[in-house]
Design a protein around this motif. Sequence first.
Motif, PDB file in Angstrom:
ATOM      1  N   GLU A   6      63.490  62.128  32.244  1.00  0.00           N
ATOM      2  CA  GLU A   6      64.603  61.376  32.583  1.00  0.00           C
ATOM      3  C   GLU A   6      64.661  60.038  32.143  1.00  0.00           C
ATOM      4  N   PHE A   7      65.933  59.550  31.484  1.00  0.00           N
ATOM      5  CA  PHE A   7      65.982  58.102  31.022  1.00  0.00           C
ATOM      6  C   PHE A   7      67.372  57.769  31.483  1.00  0.00           C
ATOM      7  N   LYS A   8      67.268  56.361  31.573  1.00  0.00           N
ATOM      8  CA  LYS A   8      68.481  55.591  32.013  1.00  0.00           C
ATOM      9  C   LYS A   8      69.126  54.895  30.922  1.00  0.00           C
ATOM     10  N   VAL A   9      70.206  55.253  30.390  1.00  0.00           N
ATOM     11  CA  VAL A   9      70.755  54.792  28.951  1.00  0.00           C
ATOM     12  C   VAL A   9      72.228  54.147  29.080  1.00  0.00           C
ATOM     13  N   GLU A  10      72.161  52.803  28.883  1.00  0.00           N
ATOM     14  CA  GLU A  10      73.518  52.107  29.066  1.00  0.00           C
ATOM     15  C   GLU A  10      74.600  52.967  28.171  1.00  0.00           C
ATOM     16  N   MET A  11      75.376  53.831  28.565  1.00  0.00           N
ATOM     17  CA  MET A  11      76.588  54.536  27.783  1.00  0.00           C
ATOM     18  C   MET A  11      77.712  54.341  28.503  1.00  0.00           C
ATOM     19  N   THR A  12      78.615  54.092  27.931  1.00  0.00           N
ATOM     20  CA  THR A  12      79.950  53.655  28.510  1.00  0.00           C
ATOM     21  C   THR A  12      81.006  54.654  28.161  1.00  0.00           C
ATOM     22  N   CYS A  13      80.761  55.553  27.041  1.00  0.00           N
ATOM     23  CA  CYS A  13      81.750  56.371  26.386  1.00  0.00           C
ATOM     24  C   CYS A  13      81.106  57.458  25.763  1.00  0.00           C
ATOM     25  N   THR A  14      81.875  58.640  25.252  1.00  0.00           N
ATOM     26  CA  THR A  14      81.327  59.650  24.857  1.00  0.00           C
ATOM     27  C   THR A  14      80.903  59.381  23.426  1.00  0.00           C
ATOM     28  N   GLY A  15      81.541  57.999  22.927  1.00  0.00           N
ATOM     29  CA  GLY A  15      80.660  57.940  21.601  1.00  0.00           C
ATOM     30  C   GLY A  15      79.505  57.493  21.596  1.00  0.00           C
ATOM     31  N   CYS A  16      78.925  56.640  22.869  1.00  0.00           N
ATOM     32  CA  CYS A  16      77.730  56.337  23.389  1.00  0.00           C
ATOM     33  C   CYS A  16      76.758  57.515  23.341  1.00  0.00           C
ATOM     34  N   SER A  17      77.385  58.537  24.253  1.00  0.00           N
ATOM     35  CA  SER A  17      76.551  59.935  24.519  1.00  0.00           C
ATOM     36  C   SER A  17      76.211  60.725  23.286  1.00  0.00           C
ATOM     37  N   GLY A  18      77.398  60.571  22.169  1.00  0.00           N
ATOM     38  CA  GLY A  18      77.108  61.302  21.018  1.00  0.00           C
ATOM     39  C   GLY A  18      75.947  60.521  20.187  1.00  0.00           C
ATOM     40  N   VAL A  34      68.823  68.818  25.587  1.00  0.00           N
ATOM     41  CA  VAL A  34      69.427  67.316  25.765  1.00  0.00           C
ATOM     42  C   VAL A  34      70.556  67.497  26.827  1.00  0.00           C
ATOM     43  N   GLU A  35      70.324  66.882  27.919  1.00  0.00           N
ATOM     44  CA  GLU A  35      71.674  67.124  28.849  1.00  0.00           C
ATOM     45  C   GLU A  35      71.864  65.567  29.124  1.00  0.00           C
ATOM     46  N   ILE A  36      73.259  65.190  29.125  1.00  0.00           N
ATOM     47  CA  ILE A  36      73.690  63.745  29.387  1.00  0.00           C
ATOM     48  C   ILE A  36      74.675  63.880  30.391  1.00  0.00           C
ATOM     49  N   ASP A  37      74.291  62.731  31.507  1.00  0.00           N
ATOM     50  CA  ASP A  37      75.336  62.428  32.709  1.00  0.00           C
ATOM     51  C   ASP A  37      75.819  61.152  32.406  1.00  0.00           C
ATOM     52  N   LEU A  38      77.013  61.236  31.665  1.00  0.00           N
ATOM     53  CA  LEU A  38      77.279  59.891  31.321  1.00  0.00           C
ATOM     54  C   LEU A  38      77.841  58.995  32.606  1.00  0.00           C
ATOM     55  N   ASP A  39      78.379  59.752  33.611  1.00  0.00           N
ATOM     56  CA  ASP A  39      78.816  58.852  34.687  1.00  0.00           C
ATOM     57  C   ASP A  39      77.899  58.261  35.361  1.00  0.00           C
ATOM     58  N   ASN A  40      76.392  58.713  35.188  1.00  0.00           N
ATOM     59  CA  ASN A  40      75.392  58.121  36.156  1.00  0.00           C
ATOM     60  C   ASN A  40      74.355  57.409  35.309  1.00  0.00           C
ATOM     61  N   LYS A  41      74.831  57.625  33.912  1.00  0.00           N
ATOM     62  CA  LYS A  41      74.158  56.891  32.553  1.00  0.00           C
ATOM     63  C   LYS A  41      72.675  57.489  32.506  1.00  0.00           C
ATOM     64  N   LYS A  42      72.692  58.713  32.670  1.00  0.00           N
ATOM     65  CA  LYS A  42      71.036  59.397  32.841  1.00  0.00           C
ATOM     66  C   LYS A  42      71.274  60.420  31.266  1.00  0.00           C
ATOM     67  N   VAL A  43      70.057  60.514  30.685  1.00  0.00           N
ATOM     68  CA  VAL A  43      69.775  61.501  29.929  1.00  0.00           C
ATOM     69  C   VAL A  43      68.621  62.253  30.308  1.00  0.00           C
ATOM     70  N   LYS A  63      71.221  51.212  22.352  1.00  0.00           N
ATOM     71  CA  LYS A  63      71.481  51.048  23.771  1.00  0.00           C
ATOM     72  C   LYS A  63      70.415  50.722  24.659  1.00  0.00           C
ATOM     73  N   GLU A  64      70.667  50.001  25.816  1.00  0.00           N
ATOM     74  CA  GLU A  64      69.626  49.513  26.674  1.00  0.00           C
ATOM     75  C   GLU A  64      68.995  50.837  27.149  1.00  0.00           C
ATOM     76  N   THR A  65      67.699  51.215  27.123  1.00  0.00           N
ATOM     77  CA  THR A  65      67.220  52.473  27.650  1.00  0.00           C
ATOM     78  C   THR A  65      66.039  52.238  28.640  1.00  0.00           C
ATOM     79  N   SER A  66      65.763  52.935  29.454  1.00  0.00           N
ATOM     80  CA  SER A  66      64.385  52.816  30.279  1.00  0.00           C
ATOM     81  C   SER A  66      64.017  54.305  30.772  1.00  0.00           C
ATOM     82  N   TYR A  67      62.891  54.517  30.952  1.00  0.00           N
ATOM     83  CA  TYR A  67      62.221  55.491  31.382  1.00  0.00           C
ATOM     84  C   TYR A  67      62.174  55.898  32.615  1.00  0.00           C
TER      85      TYR A  67
END
Length: 72
Positions: A6-18, A34-43, A63-67
């Motif tokens: 599980e990672f926290k990734v600063e994603m704001t849109c579908t472009g980011c998640s893409g 790969v599962e992306i939870d854009l609302d909670n900014k988790k991958v 993107k700013e990313t943390s484990y």
Amino acid sequence: MTAVHEFKVEMTCTGCSGAVERVLGKLKEKVEKVEIDLDNKKVFVTSALSADDLLETIKKTGKETSYIGVKQ
């Protein structure tokens, strides 16, 4: 051993998640899922690769990313 990381990734849109999906997609068979939870900014990445390898790959998006850890 395959784990779900599980990672926290600063994603704001579908472009980011893409972008995250694209860089992880380049790892091909090394990543099972790969599962992306854009609302909670988790991958969530199902892979036998180390968390460090996955973290460095996701960081290539700029993107700013943390484990967070292994999902139970």
